[in-house]
Motif scaffolding. Sequence first.
Motif, PDB file in Angstrom:
ATOM      1  N   VAL A 919     118.343  59.790   4.411  1.00  0.00           N
ATOM      2  CA  VAL A 919     119.749  59.946   4.063  1.00  0.00           C
ATOM      3  C   VAL A 919     120.595  59.660   5.297  1.00  0.00           C
ATOM      4  O   VAL A 919     120.341  60.203   6.377  1.00  0.00           O
ATOM      5  CB  VAL A 919     120.032  61.372   3.543  1.00  0.00           C
ATOM      6  CG1 VAL A 919     121.523  61.565   3.337  1.00  0.00           C
ATOM      7  CG2 VAL A 919     119.276  61.609   2.249  1.00  0.00           C
ATOM      8  N   VAL A 920     121.584  58.794   5.136  1.00  0.00           N
ATOM      9  CA  VAL A 920     122.486  58.439   6.227  1.00  0.00           C
ATOM     10  C   VAL A 920     123.859  58.986   5.880  1.00  0.00           C
ATOM     11  O   VAL A 920     124.474  58.562   4.891  1.00  0.00           O
ATOM     12  CB  VAL A 920     122.545  56.919   6.444  1.00  0.00           C
ATOM     13  CG1 VAL A 920     123.467  56.599   7.602  1.00  0.00           C
ATOM     14  CG2 VAL A 920     121.144  56.366   6.705  1.00  0.00           C
ATOM     15  N   LYS A 939     121.626  54.027  -2.298  1.00  0.00           N
ATOM     16  CA  LYS A 939     121.190  55.387  -2.592  1.00  0.00           C
ATOM     17  C   LYS A 939     121.093  56.260  -1.347  1.00  0.00           C
ATOM     18  O   LYS A 939     121.156  57.487  -1.443  1.00  0.00           O
ATOM     19  CB  LYS A 939     119.847  55.350  -3.299  1.00  0.00           C
ATOM     20  CG  LYS A 939     119.897  54.704  -4.682  1.00  0.00           C
ATOM     21  CD  LYS A 939     118.532  54.743  -5.345  1.00  0.00           C
ATOM     22  CE  LYS A 939     118.588  54.134  -6.740  1.00  0.00           C
ATOM     23  NZ  LYS A 939     117.257  54.164  -7.406  1.00  0.00           N
ATOM     24  N   SER A 940     120.899  55.630  -0.186  1.00  0.00           N
ATOM     25  CA  SER A 940     120.700  56.408   1.042  1.00  0.00           C
ATOM     26  C   SER A 940     122.008  56.742   1.740  1.00  0.00           C
ATOM     27  O   SER A 940     122.036  57.558   2.654  1.00  0.00           O
ATOM     28  CB  SER A 940     119.793  55.644   1.998  1.00  0.00           C
ATOM     29  OG  SER A 940     120.425  54.449   2.404  1.00  0.00           O
ATOM     30  N   LEU A 941     123.080  56.087   1.357  1.00  0.00           N
ATOM     31  CA  LEU A 941     124.367  56.314   2.021  1.00  0.00           C
ATOM     32  C   LEU A 941     125.083  57.449   1.312  1.00  0.00           C
ATOM     33  O   LEU A 941     125.437  57.337   0.135  1.00  0.00           O
ATOM     34  CB  LEU A 941     125.212  55.036   1.991  1.00  0.00           C
ATOM     35  CG  LEU A 941     124.547  53.776   2.566  1.00  0.00           C
ATOM     36  CD1 LEU A 941     125.476  52.578   2.459  1.00  0.00           C
ATOM     37  CD2 LEU A 941     124.131  53.998   4.028  1.00  0.00           C
ATOM     38  N   VAL A 942     125.308  58.533   2.043  1.00  0.00           N
ATOM     39  CA  VAL A 942     125.917  59.712   1.422  1.00  0.00           C
ATOM     40  C   VAL A 942     127.177  60.112   2.168  1.00  0.00           C
ATOM     41  O   VAL A 942     127.428  59.684   3.295  1.00  0.00           O
ATOM     42  CB  VAL A 942     124.924  60.897   1.397  1.00  0.00           C
ATOM     43  CG1 VAL A 942     123.672  60.514   0.628  1.00  0.00           C
ATOM     44  CG2 VAL A 942     124.566  61.343   2.811  1.00  0.00           C
ATOM     45  N   ASN A 943     127.938  60.951   1.494  1.00  0.00           N
ATOM     46  CA  ASN A 943     129.162  61.512   2.081  1.00  0.00           C
ATOM     47  C   ASN A 943     130.130  60.416   2.513  1.00  0.00           C
ATOM     48  O   ASN A 943     130.705  60.464   3.588  1.00  0.00           O
ATOM     49  CB  ASN A 943     128.805  62.419   3.277  1.00  0.00           C
ATOM     50  CG  ASN A 943     129.947  63.350   3.622  1.00  0.00           C
ATOM     51  OD1 ASN A 943     130.880  63.527   2.843  1.00  0.00           O
ATOM     52  ND2 ASN A 943     129.883  63.947   4.808  1.00  0.00           N
ATOM     53  N   LEU A 944     130.323  59.441   1.631  1.00  0.00           N
ATOM     54  CA  LEU A 944     131.257  58.340   1.927  1.00  0.00           C
ATOM     55  C   LEU A 944     132.665  58.703   1.485  1.00  0.00           C
ATOM     56  O   LEU A 944     133.370  57.892   0.880  1.00  0.00           O
ATOM     57  CB  LEU A 944     130.792  57.064   1.221  1.00  0.00           C
ATOM     58  CG  LEU A 944     129.358  56.604   1.493  1.00  0.00           C
ATOM     59  CD1 LEU A 944     129.037  55.355   0.703  1.00  0.00           C
ATOM     60  CD2 LEU A 944     129.165  56.342   2.978  1.00  0.00           C
ATOM     61  N   THR A 945     133.079  59.874   1.784  1.00  0.00           N
ATOM     62  CA  THR A 945     134.342  60.380   1.241  1.00  0.00           C
ATOM     63  C   THR A 945     135.575  59.765   1.901  1.00  0.00           C
ATOM     64  O   THR A 945     136.688  60.000   1.433  1.00  0.00           O
ATOM     65  CB  THR A 945     134.392  61.906   1.400  1.00  0.00           C
ATOM     66  OG1 THR A 945     134.136  62.249   2.778  1.00  0.00           O
ATOM     67  CG2 THR A 945     133.341  62.561   0.524  1.00  0.00           C
ATOM     68  N   SER A 946     135.383  59.000   2.986  1.00  0.00           N
ATOM     69  CA  SER A 946     136.521  58.349   3.643  1.00  0.00           C
ATOM     70  C   SER A 946     136.595  56.863   3.326  1.00  0.00           C
ATOM     71  O   SER A 946     137.473  56.164   3.834  1.00  0.00           O
ATOM     72  CB  SER A 946     136.424  58.533   5.166  1.00  0.00           C
ATOM     73  OG  SER A 946     136.471  59.896   5.527  1.00  0.00           O
ATOM     74  N   LEU A 947     135.672  56.372   2.506  1.00  0.00           N
ATOM     75  CA  LEU A 947     135.581  54.940   2.252  1.00  0.00           C
ATOM     76  C   LEU A 947     136.830  54.430   1.533  1.00  0.00           C
ATOM     77  O   LEU A 947     137.229  54.965   0.500  1.00  0.00           O
ATOM     78  CB  LEU A 947     134.337  54.638   1.409  1.00  0.00           C
ATOM     79  CG  LEU A 947     133.895  53.166   1.363  1.00  0.00           C
ATOM     80  CD1 LEU A 947     133.439  52.709   2.734  1.00  0.00           C
ATOM     81  CD2 LEU A 947     132.770  52.982   0.341  1.00  0.00           C
ATOM     82  N   THR A 948     137.422  53.379   2.095  1.00  0.00           N
ATOM     83  CA  THR A 948     138.614  52.785   1.483  1.00  0.00           C
ATOM     84  C   THR A 948     138.377  51.343   1.039  1.00  0.00           C
ATOM     85  O   THR A 948     139.063  50.857   0.144  1.00  0.00           O
ATOM     86  CB  THR A 948     139.799  52.811   2.461  1.00  0.00           C
ATOM     87  OG1 THR A 948     139.438  52.111   3.663  1.00  0.00           O
ATOM     88  CG2 THR A 948     140.174  54.237   2.817  1.00  0.00           C
TER      89      THR A 948
END
Length: 1486
Positions: A919-920, A939-948
Amino acid sequence: MAIGETIVGSLLQVLCDKLISQGLDVVQRKGISTTQLSKWKRMLVTIIAMLDDAEDKQLSGNRLVKLWLDDIRDLAYDLEDLLDEFTIEAAHAKSKAESSTTRGHVKRKFSFFVQDESSGSNPKPHNFVSKTKVQEINDRLEEIVTRKACLSLRKNVMDRSNYTNKMLPSTSLPEPQFFGREKEETEMLELLINEANNDTMLSIVPIVGMGGIGKTALAQRLFYNARVIKCFESRAWVCVSDVFNVFDITRNILQSITSLPVKGKDLNWVQVKLKDSLSGKKFLVVLDDVWNEKYGEWTALLKPFEAGAKGSKIIVTTRNQSVVSITRALPYSLEELSLDNCTSLLAYHALGATSFERHPDLETIGKKIAKKCKGLPLAAKILGGLLRNKQNYDEWKAILNNRMWDLPTEESSEILPVLKLSYVHLPSYLKRCFAYCAVFPKDYEIERDELILLWIAEGFLDGQKAKENILRLGRNHFDELVSRSFFQQSNVDAFRFSMHDLLNDLAKSIAGGTCFSLEDSQLASYEDDAYLEKARYASFILPWFITSKCLRAFDRMKVLRSLILLNVQYSRHSKLHMSNKVLYDLLAKLNNLRAFSLCHCDITEVPNYVGNLKHLRYLNFSYTNIKILPESIGSLCKLQALILRGCQKLSTLPLGITQLISLQFLDIRETMSLKKMPLHISNLKNLTILTKFVIGAEKGSQLKELKNLPHLQGELHILELQKVEEVRDVVDADLFGKQGLSNLFLHWDGDIKNVQNDEQEAQVLQVLRPHINLENLTLSFYGGAIFPSWLDSPSYTKIVSLCLKSCPNVQLLPSLGQLPSLLELSLEGLHAVTMIGSEFYGRKRPFSSLKTLKFEQLLSWKDWSCYVGGQGEEASFSSLQQLVLQSCLALIGTFPCKLDHLIKLEIYSCPLLNVSTSVVCLPSLRELYLEDCDKEILKSLVNLTSLTILQVEKLAELVCFDDRFMSYLVKLKELHIISCDKLTYLWEDGNKTLDLNCLQRVVIRRCPQLTYLVPGEELPCNLERMYLTLCTNLEKLASKMCSLGSLRVLSIWGCPKPMGQTIPPGEPSNNSTVSQLEDLWTDSPIPFLFAKVRFVAMKRLGIYGFKEIESLEEIIVESLESMCVVRCENLESLPQGLHRLSHLTRLEIEDCPALEMECFPPLPITLSFLSLNKCPKFKSLPDQWHHLTSLKTLIIRRCQNIKCFPKGGWPPNLLRLTVNGCENLKQPVKEWGLHMFTSLEYLEIDCSMGGEGEKASFPSEGEHGWSILFPSSLTSLWLNNMRNVERLSNGLHNHLSSLTDLRLEECPKLRSQFGGQGLCGALSPWRSLITRCSLLDPTRKLRGNAFMITSIITVILFRQDGGHMEVFATLSFVTKIFIFLYVVKEALDIEKWGVVGYSMTSCKPSCPISFSQPALGSGHGSESHQNGKSILRPSSWCKLLSTPSHTVHHYWRKFDDAFMRPVFGGRGFMPSFLFLPTDQADHQRL
């Protein structure tokens, strides 16, 4: 000139130093007597003593004193030139004497002009001239000293140097801050961001105030405000200044937003592209320093901006309320700062504090000084910088009481007394440096080191300090001027600086008549200016075509010292056009030049005459097409700087360059063709900047040449390191001893790896250790197996950038993680590296400063092991913001799991990378780009809550995004999906659409399996722009798309399937669905176009290829601004209410065969562009179109049934008119009334209409016919289909004096004799001529001298068919001739292309040839078939290099004898390149 004389004192002091310098020993002994020198020095000292009093008197308006000071200034320059001539003569004599001694000859005595009285020989002419000059200088000096008595001048009683030389430590002056602008900033932010009460799409926000009030500073602060950046998708900043050029401004905005090349494009192309780029986007544009008051130009500029989204803004800063009035916007006026705020700003820059708490003794007088600033922030800032040098009360009081405060400010100039005072109190060593900057136009941005080299060339940095490191001294001077706010850094390029307009005015006031900054449009007003004869410094803003006429102002500038020719109107990537002769003529007039700069120009050679410019110190030919420099350049004994950056065709440096004993700066960066150095470059022992060194095998070109260049600093590229034979040469080069080198680039030849000695290269690189001051290092094509031990040494604490490129044998990386200051690391082409692990990181806290990390083309790299540190230790890459993985084809492992600060992640062509087992966490990631990767990586990219921004391309297995991934996209603004072959829909759960509240832009291209967008057919509620392209199976758009309140732009292309109903079930069908769509561009069938949908906000509509549309009545709305209807086969009518569309500016109708117009409906007066093309049933044109006062462009093509033009005249303000292919238009051209136009610039007409092309001569009325047919305002004229015209009548030049482009097409009988003038005589004033006519009989000669005209035939296409020859010519630039042969052999039934070319200045290819003719066919074979003929393809032709020389000469002799000599009066030519057939059979056919 109010205070120009303040530089005289520093100039006279320099002369005093020169008169007693050791460099004039020879002059004293052999030329001028010591008594004479002493006398001059005493007179200069006397004059200097009077300067302070003289300055005060002239400031008070004493005209006689001003004239006296003018004469002193001119004398000082002339005396300095004379002394310079003596030192040049001395240098030549010394060189000659040393050469004679070397040959064993007796050393001769040297004399300038004193003859041995016992000799009966006459003095040499140049010696006699020198003696005359000396006597003239002496007489003028005596006269000036005598005149001072009549002026009642007193010796100066105050030594300003005591005040100005005491400097506060630099740490006491922090970065500037705003004071008193909090309210303005808050209000402006609300105007920019808050849209609650604003229904307009585009708003103008003018900031108004006088010069120096802080308009630009406030706009800059707003431009970079975080809320503004977040609010606007696109931003652009343009400095407009006093020349309001719509094309230039539009072009600059377009390039700022898109970086599109615009060379050769017209205003229409640029504005259309800008409109397309801004379409549907919310943008902010700042137009800084606008002076234009013309409403027409303002409205022309605004056209493309109407395409933006609601809330788009344009900030305009101006000093002029009249500018605001034409914007129809309410101005936001900036008032002066309050006294308290002005005092705080003054204290901040003077004392480093916001108040006088720590300096109470200065508070009262500080407020009085602040009051004198009159609330101008710029004045307070600059004066604060001045006062930081003042240590006591008396010094502050002296500033307050200076008489400059009482001087009136002229209305035509806003140079405030406070700014003048700032200049007066500059240290003497900075005054001339600053005044010299008057040579640059306003808003010009110059590189720091470029300006410093000009200062050095002009002698402004002379003195003992400069002998140590003159470049460092110049940088210190520059930095000091920056700290005093005389320069400000560019917003675009951190290496460039400019001066505020007020400071530019100040510099020009100081320089007075010695300095000129000109542009082409100003030349006429300066031609009779008496100041030109005394000008010393000048710049000229070059036009696109540079002729002797546009440079004639310099004929009178005989004593000019600096000439800087600038390209500021065009892109830096484009080259202006100047012939070699024009350059020669210019230089031949300016023998006193010390600095000459001509950049971004297409000159191909430097005149040999440059060697006569004996005073020359600075020579800059950057980004030109020069191939060699003349050997005469070796005679420039004073030359200090030779700048040849970006001369891509420069192949060699002259041998004489090693004789330039004064040369210190040689910049040969970006010279790809320069493959060798002149021998013995180590003779240039004063060299401090050598940007490139190419190693050779020959003695004198080896690496050890660097041994004798110990002062090298800055940037150095060392190429061809594989040629080092002895490691001892590397030791001798002593890179470690060159402490000033900051940027080092070490290159081996990447094309000869099979002969490389890996061990040898490893030894060489180990010894090539640079000094620890190094900041940037690049290694490329290194063949060794290991990197040197010094590369990861922690002693390299200053390295910020490291690039290891194409090192194919290296298997193990050094511990680069221990470089403490490393910010950017790029690893590219390390094909032998299979694993990156602990050795890469080193010991503790690896890569603690690294911000950018790039891995590109590591083909064998399989595993990336994470750093394992101790307990509680900070993770690796703790500061990383950008990570790029590209073409790492074997990489299968993971990458660091904790990248908390990563902002941008790019992964391209890493098909095996699968990190799904780990998990990254990427909480700060804003931009994610994935291309040609495994979809499992998502699937391994998590917590991308800032992605624009999310862009995925070529994810072959991607069918849709899963719910887990979708849950992270709560802040996503842009979604791009490209070439995902299996994509069926966007996401699984339609309810997830509700979470995408921030999504504004969706782009889907080339996804052939996409059937629908989302299962629930709901789109994100704030979606503003959607672009669907080449989705061939798309069957259904989302429900309620047409009524989605946020959707502004919809573009659908190449989606051919009929799409399902988009009106939701249950919705009424009676006009109840309201769409807020503003831009619709489509060639695909969209149902809601035919449903009862009301487009109440539609502004731009483009409909292409719609068979279903019969009428546009239901679609047209009042808000429409642009409409383009193309290939609508069944469209039968136009709306009758077009004239009520009060916003419509553009209307295009093309290829609508069923559209029948018996009576064209009236058009709105707002229309500016109208194009009617291929509409055969049009029988009339818009009636009363003379009322269309806004129409600028009118195009009518292939409307066969139009028989006449409307009565009442043309639209009065047309700029461009095209009438072509209207075969039934019988009205004679002379009855069209074209000659009545006053503004028409471009005209294209089909001369078969009205019968003009059926007569033997054109115009048939003879010489006066030109004025009967055409307006004198034309700059471009295109005449087609003159089938029977044999000649053009005289008078073309006289009437169409503004014409720059003439094009003739389909004129089969037109001959070379143009009205008796001959072809060359007829064409000489114009830039280009394109003819597709039987123009030339090969047995006749062209009349006139082809090489004396302004424009030379550039392209000739001719076909030999039997005994008849056709020639198609394009006239362009005087410098080159290219000739294309098109040969048809009927007997062989085969067409062939060959190409030869001639360059007047070269015997080598000057540009690549591109074959793009459709007749050549396509594919990879050597032949194709078209129209039953076999066409030999260009691939069967070869270049000169692979063709035997006898074959080349054989073909050329035949062509030369048959065409070139008969045409050009017997003069033959040698080609620069040939394309010839490769086999014998083809030779015989040709």
